[in-house]
Design a protein around this motif. Sequence first.
Motif, mmCIF file in Angstrom:
data_model
loop_
_atom_site.group_PDB
_atom_site.id
_atom_site.type_symbol
_atom_site.label_atom_id
_atom_site.label_comp_id
_atom_site.label_asym_id
_atom_site.label_seq_id
_atom_site.Cartn_x
_atom_site.Cartn_y
_atom_site.Cartn_z
ATOM 1 N N VAL A 152 -7.458 0.599 -3.971
ATOM 2 C CA VAL A 152 -7.603 1.643 -2.951
ATOM 3 C C VAL A 152 -6.721 2.847 -3.258
ATOM 4 O O VAL A 152 -7.140 4.000 -3.104
ATOM 5 C CB VAL A 152 -7.258 1.063 -1.557
ATOM 6 C CG1 VAL A 152 -7.201 2.175 -0.512
ATOM 7 C CG2 VAL A 152 -8.283 0.021 -1.151
ATOM 8 N N SER A 153 -5.487 2.607 -3.718
ATOM 9 C CA SER A 153 -4.546 3.701 -3.976
ATOM 10 C C SER A 153 -4.706 4.314 -5.360
ATOM 11 O O SER A 153 -4.061 5.320 -5.666
ATOM 12 C CB SER A 153 -3.110 3.206 -3.803
ATOM 13 O OG SER A 153 -2.840 2.160 -4.728
ATOM 14 N N ASN A 154 -5.550 3.693 -6.212
ATOM 15 C CA ASN A 154 -5.778 4.194 -7.579
ATOM 16 C C ASN A 154 -4.495 4.168 -8.410
ATOM 17 O O ASN A 154 -4.237 5.067 -9.215
ATOM 18 C CB ASN A 154 -6.357 5.613 -7.553
ATOM 19 C CG ASN A 154 -6.905 6.040 -8.911
ATOM 20 O OD1 ASN A 154 -7.272 5.200 -9.734
ATOM 21 N ND2 ASN A 154 -6.933 7.339 -9.166
ATOM 22 N N MET A 212 -6.032 -0.958 4.357
ATOM 23 C CA MET A 212 -7.048 -1.695 3.606
ATOM 24 C C MET A 212 -6.474 -2.892 2.857
ATOM 25 O O MET A 212 -7.132 -3.913 2.686
ATOM 26 C CB MET A 212 -7.736 -0.741 2.604
ATOM 27 C CG MET A 212 -8.668 0.259 3.251
ATOM 28 S SD MET A 212 -9.999 -0.538 4.160
ATOM 29 C CE MET A 212 -10.894 -1.303 2.831
ATOM 30 N N ASN A 221 -7.627 8.931 8.643
ATOM 31 C CA ASN A 221 -8.119 8.505 7.330
ATOM 32 C C ASN A 221 -7.010 7.862 6.502
ATOM 33 O O ASN A 221 -7.223 6.853 5.820
ATOM 34 C CB ASN A 221 -8.710 9.695 6.570
ATOM 35 C CG ASN A 221 -10.019 10.176 7.167
ATOM 36 O OD1 ASN A 221 -10.731 9.399 7.820
ATOM 37 N ND2 ASN A 221 -10.341 11.439 6.983
ATOM 38 N N THR A 222 -5.812 8.468 6.565
ATOM 39 C CA THR A 222 -4.676 7.903 5.824
ATOM 40 C C THR A 222 -4.297 6.536 6.358
ATOM 41 O O THR A 222 -4.031 5.594 5.590
ATOM 42 C CB THR A 222 -3.464 8.850 5.902
ATOM 43 O OG1 THR A 222 -3.822 10.131 5.382
ATOM 44 C CG2 THR A 222 -2.286 8.290 5.109
ATOM 45 N N GLN A 249 0.826 -1.203 0.000
ATOM 46 C CA GLN A 249 0.000 0.000 0.000
ATOM 47 C C GLN A 249 0.864 1.259 0.000
ATOM 48 O O GLN A 249 0.622 2.204 -0.764
ATOM 49 C CB GLN A 249 -0.914 0.000 1.218
ATOM 50 C CG GLN A 249 -2.028 1.025 1.177
ATOM 51 C CD GLN A 249 -3.158 0.613 0.253
ATOM 52 O OE1 GLN A 249 -3.751 -0.435 0.438
ATOM 53 N NE2 GLN A 249 -3.442 1.427 -0.738
ATOM 54 N N THR A 306 -8.882 2.670 12.630
ATOM 55 C CA THR A 306 -10.157 2.887 11.966
ATOM 56 C C THR A 306 -10.858 4.104 12.553
ATOM 57 O O THR A 306 -11.185 4.111 13.749
ATOM 58 C CB THR A 306 -11.074 1.648 12.124
ATOM 59 O OG1 THR A 306 -10.391 0.496 11.600
ATOM 60 C CG2 THR A 306 -12.375 1.841 11.371
ATOM 61 N N GLU A 345 1.162 3.994 -3.062
ATOM 62 C CA GLU A 345 0.881 5.401 -2.750
ATOM 63 C C GLU A 345 2.078 6.273 -3.121
ATOM 64 O O GLU A 345 1.928 7.371 -3.676
ATOM 65 C CB GLU A 345 0.573 5.553 -1.258
ATOM 66 C CG GLU A 345 -0.776 5.037 -0.829
ATOM 67 C CD GLU A 345 -1.901 6.031 -1.105
ATOM 68 O OE1 GLU A 345 -1.610 7.225 -1.239
ATOM 69 O OE2 GLU A 345 -3.057 5.586 -1.191
ATOM 70 N N ARG A 368 -6.768 4.001 5.163
ATOM 71 C CA ARG A 368 -6.560 3.667 3.752
ATOM 72 C C ARG A 368 -5.345 2.761 3.560
ATOM 73 O O ARG A 368 -5.378 1.804 2.786
ATOM 74 C CB ARG A 368 -6.388 4.952 2.934
ATOM 75 C CG ARG A 368 -6.359 4.705 1.427
ATOM 76 C CD ARG A 368 -6.337 5.983 0.621
ATOM 77 N NE ARG A 368 -5.059 6.673 0.714
ATOM 78 C CZ ARG A 368 -4.852 7.795 1.389
ATOM 79 N NH1 ARG A 368 -5.848 8.355 2.059
ATOM 80 N NH2 ARG A 368 -3.669 8.353 1.431
#
Length: 372
Positions: free
Chosen positions: A317-319, A272, A265-266, A32, A242, A36, A269
């Motif tokens: 999730v990271s696009n 995930m 939030n980071t 992840q 979370t 990112e 993410r």
Amino acid sequence: FLMIEYLGLPLTTILTAALVPAFMHFFGVLVQVHLEARRLGLRGLSAAELPNAFKVLKEGWLSVVPLIVLVAILLSGRTPFSAAFWSITACIGVMVIQQVRAGGIIDGLRGTFHGVWEGFILGAKQSLSVTAAAALIGVVTLTGVGFKIAYMVTGIAQDWAGSIHSMLAFLPFELMAIPTLTLLFTLILTAIVCILMGCGIPTTANYIIMVAVAAPILGLLGVEPLVAHFFVFYYGVLADVTPPVAMAAYAGAGIANANAFKAGNTAFRLSMGKALVPFVFAFQPALLLVTDNFTWTAFFLAFGGTVLGIWALAAAVSNWLFAPLRWWERTALVLAAILLVAPDMIATAIGLLLVVPIAARQLLLNRQAAPG
């Protein structure tokens, strides 16, 4: 230590079972963070910027001594309490040496006393939460609330499984059987319960509560006790990152002087990617190495599917995979991640078929965008 008491298994069995889940945890974070970083255009440290490994070990080798003491005493067959006592004693000894070396005898002893005092305060706070968790377990056990929740969750999961199975009846093959779908939805609901009930609770108290409330849910579906305990513990720990009560993320935000909500939030993410791991060892217990009916064939199939599933979900999730993803590619990767960790070979094959064309297109875009 608590898992040893609950399950009545030796420490070596628990440690062996934890090897692959621990690896997948850090692998999920690694993937992840890597994706990112690629999306944001960040680079790694050069060789000149990296610290010298020998110098670091030379200066901080004492910090490894308590860990060695802990593992050595545990493997010698002595009790966990004995191992905890002597490893904590070793920690105090190492702290005395480091403080004295850094600030002299007087300041070093003063710093040591301050650290021990803070440890007592923190330990008292932790013991309060564990005591409250024990009281909650008593209430849940005597009133039967845990089994009532278990029956309610499994009933909802069975209804959902029947509905989804009927909707997929048009397919020329059975994607997932009703028992598999029932277990899947039960695991999803159990994971939600673990995250909600684990918010803001220390890890030890969190595990105690999860064992009392959530583990019986999986027991009704024939999930092995070791697998059920690892599942609820894994998701209980994820509650620490979370929102809105991401205690670990908020603590990190305080250290980094960052916005606590954005940090939460980071962190959520970034976590995930590894959220699939507990589902894998629930569907494929061979991933824990010490479960019943273990075979190396099942282990390697589960391991490979988990690695690909983590990578697919992290990319969605990271696009980013090798280039920016389109919305339909992200959707397909989420579906592929779920199918890749499923115990059915047909579902795994479909997951691979979804990933391959997306990865091929991403590699082509990456090569076209490369200079020269």
